[in-house]
Design a protein around this motif. Structure first.
Motif, PDB file in Angstrom:
ATOM      1  N   LYS A 293       0.821  -1.208   0.000  1.00 23.79           N
ATOM      2  CA  LYS A 293       0.000   0.000   0.000  1.00 23.79           C
ATOM      3  C   LYS A 293       0.856   1.259   0.000  1.00 23.79           C
ATOM      4  CE  LYS A 293      -3.426  -0.133   2.936  1.00 23.79           C
ATOM      5  NZ  LYS A 293      -4.220  -0.456   4.137  1.00 23.79           N
ATOM      6  N   GLN A 294       1.946   1.275   0.743  1.00 20.59           N
ATOM      7  CA  GLN A 294       2.819   2.440   0.759  1.00 20.59           C
ATOM      8  C   GLN A 294       3.337   2.750  -0.642  1.00 20.59           C
ATOM      9  OE1 GLN A 294       4.016   4.597   3.351  1.00 20.59           O
ATOM     10  NE2 GLN A 294       2.238   3.794   4.439  1.00 20.59           N
ATOM     11  N   HIS A 295       3.744   1.711  -1.358  1.00 23.82           N
ATOM     12  CA  HIS A 295       4.303   1.951  -2.687  1.00 23.82           C
ATOM     13  C   HIS A 295       3.252   2.494  -3.654  1.00 23.82           C
ATOM     14  CE1 HIS A 295       6.694   1.510  -6.309  1.00 23.82           C
ATOM     15  NE2 HIS A 295       5.634   0.953  -6.862  1.00 23.82           N
ATOM     16  N   TYR A 296       2.179   1.765  -3.828  1.00 24.92           N
ATOM     17  CA  TYR A 296       1.220   2.156  -4.858  1.00 24.92           C
ATOM     18  C   TYR A 296       0.600   3.525  -4.578  1.00 24.92           C
ATOM     19  CZ  TYR A 296       1.174  -2.427  -7.172  1.00 24.92           C
ATOM     20  OH  TYR A 296       1.506  -3.556  -7.879  1.00 24.92           O
ATOM     21  N   TYR A 297       0.173   3.740  -3.353  1.00 23.38           N
ATOM     22  CA  TYR A 297      -0.567   4.968  -3.064  1.00 23.38           C
ATOM     23  C   TYR A 297       0.334   6.190  -2.901  1.00 23.38           C
ATOM     24  CZ  TYR A 297      -4.844   2.257  -2.510  1.00 23.38           C
ATOM     25  OH  TYR A 297      -5.934   1.450  -2.744  1.00 23.38           O
ATOM     26  N   ARG A 298       1.618   5.984  -2.590  1.00 23.38           N
ATOM     27  CA  ARG A 298       2.498   7.132  -2.394  1.00 23.38           C
ATOM     28  C   ARG A 298       3.415   7.410  -3.585  1.00 23.38           C
ATOM     29  NH1 ARG A 298       5.262   7.015   3.393  1.00 23.38           N
ATOM     30  NH2 ARG A 298       5.958   9.065   2.603  1.00 23.38           N
ATOM     31  N   VAL A 299       3.689   6.406  -4.397  1.00 22.01           N
ATOM     32  CA  VAL A 299       4.565   6.607  -5.556  1.00 22.01           C
ATOM     33  C   VAL A 299       3.767   7.067  -6.777  1.00 22.01           C
ATOM     34  CG1 VAL A 299       6.068   5.425  -7.211  1.00 22.01           C
ATOM     35  CG2 VAL A 299       6.391   5.078  -4.762  1.00 22.01           C
ATOM     36  N   HIS A 300       2.594   6.507  -6.980  1.00 22.40           N
ATOM     37  CA  HIS A 300       1.799   6.827  -8.178  1.00 22.40           C
ATOM     38  C   HIS A 300       0.969   8.092  -7.942  1.00 22.40           C
ATOM     39  CE1 HIS A 300       1.786   2.239  -9.291  1.00 22.40           C
ATOM     40  NE2 HIS A 300       2.939   2.816  -9.532  1.00 22.40           N
TER      41      HIS A 300
END
Length: 353
Positions: A293-300
């Motif tokens: 969740k950290q990756h998808y919601y914060r990177v994109h």
């Protein structure tokens, strides 16, 4: 991870080359690029790289479904002592995957701060995306391969001398034609389809991808009403490849990528199948929902400009009974489950149900 649109000649990954993850693709369909570095590590070294215990390091992000295939395969086959593991931070900066989870911000084996350093050692000034999974040659700190499609097949078929006793056959020769056929549809419509929907910049493009995702999921669900696993009566590479998308679906793809006809937890067959695999040693014990969740919601941020990470969905359901054993089948065939997770490789409590 190779979330790559096919607009530029080098097929750059927006989540890598744009730290904001913005996707402005000029109304061209999302197209995943081929792996630029496709060297193979084989038992006899026929392609220049021999299998050798302790020589290579597998670099992954637990956020990435493509890297998660390698994590599951490595666990099931018992390759932990032969192929060491580096886990990158789920968040990236302008140099992409970084080792900020390790003391001093350096990978303790390779001694590098960024995976891009291993790419540069292989090809200085390489213009393409820095993706995971990647296998790095430890003595030279040089990238060997980022071929996410081939890595797990080779772990199953070329690294057999280093498999643990009782390791399953994840790519049995007599079933390979069927496995390949099943995987091709799942890759095109599900593994890659959710990205085509999520990164679409036109309504028609999105709707076509959305339709492909759920058409294929319906076909898979129907198939799995009759059998416990996708091909044969044991876990194979096909199950690994479907699992890594299913386990991210409700947490990310349903909302973030707008694949919202229904959740996996609302399909009784797929939800039971996903829980069955999650509860099988080697699958769920590699999954870190917090990293995902950290990756998808914060990177994109092109998709989620606020960077807010949702609190849900609740994860407790992943541990509930699935009753799939009533269909028969044996997850490891004549083999045995993998042992406990290697020390230092455990998923932290905040990433688990």
């Amino acid at each position: 991870m190779n979330d790559t649109p096919g607009n530029a000649p080098d097929d750059r990954d927006p989540a890598v080359h744009d730290p904001n993850g913005n996707a402005s693709y000029g109304h061209k369909p999302f197209e995943r690029s081929r792996s630029h570095f496709a060297d193979r590590i084989t038992a006899d070294g026929r392609e220049g790289r021999p299998v050798e215990a302790g020589r290579y390091r597998l670099v992954v992000s637990r956020a990435c479904p493509w890297a998660s295939r390698a994590l599951v395969s490595r666990r099931l086959l018992g390759l932990e002592s032969a192929l060491s593991l580096a886990v990158a931070d789920p968040l990236q900066d302008d140099r992409s995957w970084r080792f900020t989870l390790d003391e001093g911000g350096r990978d303790p084996v390779l001694g590098i701060r960024y995976l891009s350093e291993a790419y540069d050692a292989r090809e200085h000034g390489y213009p393409g995306g820095v993706s995971v999974p990647a296998i790095v040659d430890i003595p030279t700190r040089t990238l060997v391969t980022n071929d996410y499609q081939q890595i797990t097949l080779d772990l199953a078929t070329e690294w057999t001398a280093l498999h643990r006793p009782g390791a399953p056959d994840l790519y049995p020769e007599h079933l390979r034609a069927e496995i390949d056929e099943v995987m091709e549809g799942i890759y095109r419509d599900v593994n890659n389809g959710v990205y085509r929907a999520g990164f679409a910049d036109g309504q028609g493009e999105y709707e076509a991808a959305y339709a492909d995702v759920f058409r294929r999921l319906d076909l898979v669900s129907e198939r799995l009403t009759r059998q416990r696993y996708l091909v044969g009566d044991t876990v194979t590479e096909a199950d690994i490849r479907l699992f890594t998308t299913l386990v991210r679906f409700d947490a990310v793809y349903h909302g973030h990528f707008k694949c919202n006809r229904n959740k996996i937890s609302e399909d009784p067959v797929l939800w039971a199948y996903a829980r069955d695999l999650y509860q099988t040693p080697g699958f769920g014990d590699t999954v870190d929902f917090r990293h995902i969740k950290q990756h998808y919601y914060r990177v994109h941020t092109g998709i989620n400009p606020t960077g807010i990470v949702p609190l849900g969905p609740a994860l407790s359901g992943w541990l509930t009974p699935h009753h799939r054993e009533e269909l028969g089948g044996r997850p490891f065939g004549d083999g045995t489950p993998p042992g406990p997770v290697a020390p230092g490789e455990e998923v932290p409590a905040e990433g688990r149900p």
